[in-house]
Motif scaffolding. Structure first.
Motif, short mmCIF file in Angstrom:
data_model
loop_
_atom_site.label_atom_id
_atom_site.label_comp_id
_atom_site.label_asym_id
_atom_site.label_seq_id
_atom_site.Cartn_x
_atom_site.Cartn_y
_atom_site.Cartn_z
N PRO A 49 0.82 -1.22 0.00
CA PRO A 49 0.00 0.00 0.00
C PRO A 49 0.86 1.27 0.00
N ARG A 73 -13.00 -4.82 2.03
CA ARG A 73 -12.70 -4.61 0.60
C ARG A 73 -11.31 -5.12 0.25
N GLY A 75 -7.70 -5.07 -1.00
CA GLY A 75 -6.74 -3.97 -1.06
C GLY A 75 -6.61 -3.23 0.27
N TYR A 76 -7.57 -3.40 1.16
CA TYR A 76 -7.49 -2.73 2.47
C TYR A 76 -6.26 -3.28 3.21
N ARG A 292 -6.15 3.49 8.33
CA ARG A 292 -6.00 2.59 7.17
C ARG A 292 -7.22 2.71 6.28
N ARG A 293 -6.96 2.79 4.98
CA ARG A 293 -8.02 3.02 4.01
C ARG A 293 -7.72 2.28 2.71
N VAL A 294 -8.72 2.23 1.81
CA VAL A 294 -8.48 1.71 0.47
C VAL A 294 -9.16 2.65 -0.52
N GLY A 309 -8.53 0.59 -5.55
CA GLY A 309 -8.21 -0.73 -4.99
C GLY A 309 -6.88 -0.78 -4.26
N GLU A 310 -6.10 0.31 -4.32
CA GLU A 310 -4.82 0.31 -3.59
C GLU A 310 -5.03 0.76 -2.14
N GLY A 311 -4.25 0.15 -1.27
CA GLY A 311 -4.36 0.47 0.15
C GLY A 311 -3.60 1.74 0.50
#
Ligand code: HEM
Length: 402
Positions: A49, A73, A75-76, A292-294, A309-311
């Motif tokens: 990420p 989701r 990628g998270y 933390r997010r995606v 879709g990337e973390g």
């Protein structure tokens, strides 16, 4: 479950602070911040990420509806093997996040929290009376830092404080970064079962507390019983673990900075106390594992494109030490204006309990050092066990005497 920073080598992420000052973000994060606002990192599961190192970019992304908190989701950037358990709305997106958060926000407004100040002062005074009457040295975590917020959140939620050993132990396992997925799931299950039983009791016999209000939503069909229990778990954990760590770590940081401690102890100015709380939140930043997010869409930021879709990981400890935002960021200075810190996050998930946490910290810090002016460590700094393995940073024990 070691997360490594890449390409900077095999440093741990979030990283141990043991090498340097235990209050500072790991040197590897400082190095990445100097290089630029965004970096790619490698996690324990091989995922890569984005790591956001600077304050402005973190705030922009935290406020961006194109980033998701939904841990289910792909990628998270998860912290360890995922048990599939989502602890209520903190890991959800709007509109469901908003719908659930609104159900429990009333007791956390500044006005409602202020009305609780005398009761919190009483709790703090009683605990200090017990400290002064008891043997020394004493572990300040056990005798003061943990009971203050635990007693307060129990009262607010309507959870029996007599059960504190049970819920504190299970909370500890849930937020231990290297707990096995099985242990974490079992601890989560035990807490959910416990809260479910309490929700059942409130359904049958409502009282004037937040859990009874949550139970009402089960009656109206706005919440499932399971959803109500999960909400209770979130509030119970978030309500005591964080503030307890701030009380203990804040005390340690002040003991290491006696000039700052004297300023706070010798002042009767509520504005100075409030400012000291903000500065300690900025400087210590206990939620160091990062927001933390995606990404839900391609997002252009700081000359880069974060792809759908990337973390994304945003460690608020490093943002709060961004020299562009806070001059001399590694100095603890309780007279600086630190109110812009992101210790409570930013955007729609910004901490629900922050007015309560602020008030508890103000009462604790402004009372403890006045009433025990000779407070000092009963051991060397090197012997204090820090929570390098926790999602919330702090100390396991703080032996003090006076
Ligand atoms: C010094 C103490 C505290 C600190 C440093 C802290 C920090 C945070 C942070 C950084 C977040 C944002 C999470 C994210 O963006 O993903 C958060 C959310 C939250 N906090 Fe706190 N917190 C503290 C005390 C409390 C207290 C006393 C409560 C009371 C129940 C509480 C309840 C919550 C809840 C419910 C959320 C989720 C909000 C949402 O997702 O909308 N916190 N906290």
């Amino acid at each position: 479950m070691t997360e490594t920073l890449d390409p900077a080598g095999l440093q741990q992420f979030p990283g141990t602070r043991a090498a340097g000052c235990p209050f500072d973000p790991p040197p590897s994060l400082h190095a990445l911040q100097k290089e630029g606002p965004l970096a790619r990192v490698r996690l324990w599961d091989g995922a890569t990420p984005w790591l956001v190192t600077r304050y402005d970019e973190q705030r922009a992304l935290l406020a961006d509806p194109r980033v998701s908190s939904d841990a289910t989701r792909p990628g998270y950037p998860i912290q360890g093997p995922f048990t599939g358990d989502v602890v209520s709305f903190i890991l959800m997106d709007d509109p469901e996040h908003h719908r659930l958060r609104r159900m429990v926000q009333a007791p956390f407004t500044v006005r409602r929290v202020e009305s609780m100040r005398p009761a919190v002062q009483q709790i703090v005074d009683d605990l200090i009376d017990d400290l002064l009457a008891g043997p020394k040295p004493v572990d300040l975590v056990e005798a003061f830092a943990l009971p203050v917020p635990s007693l307060v959140i129990c009262e607010l939620l309507g959870v029996p404080y007599a059960d504190h050993g049970f819920f504190q132990d299970n909370s500890k396992t849930i937020i231990k970064r290297d707990a096995s997925p099985e242990d974490r799931a079992a601890a989560g299950g035990r807490l959910a079962e416990y809260l479910d039983r309490l929700v059942g009791e409130k359904l049958a016999d409502p009282a004037d507390d937040l859990l009874s209000k949550v139970a009402e939503r089960v009656k109206t069909g706005e919440l499932t019983r399971e959803g109500a229990a999960r909400m209770g778990v979130l509030l119970l954990i978030a309500g005591h673990e964080t503030t307890a760590n701030m009380i203990a770590l804040g005390t340690l940081a002040l003991l290491q900075n006696p000039g700052q401690l004297a300023l706070l102890r010798d002042s009767d100015d509520p504005a100075l106390v409030a400012g000291a709380v903000e500065e300690l939140l900025r400087y210590l930043n206990i939620t160091h594992s990062g927001r933390r997010r995606v990404a839900l869409a391609d997002i252009e930021i700081a000359g880069q494109v974060i792809r759908e879709g990337e973390g994304i990981i945003m460690p608020n400890d490093i943002a709060n030490r961004d020299p562009e935002t806070f001059p001399d960021p590694d100095e603890l200075d309780i007279r600086r204006d630190a109110r812009r810190h992101v210790a409570f996050g930013f955007g729609v998930h910004q901490c629900l309990g922050q007015p309560l946490a602020r008030m508890e910290l103000q009462v604790a810090y402004s009372t403890l050092y006045k009433r025990i002016p000779g407070l000092r460590l009963a051991t060397e700094l090197e012997r204090i066990p820090f929570k390098h393995d926790g999602q919330v940073y702090g100390v396991y024990e703080l032996p003090v005497t006076w």
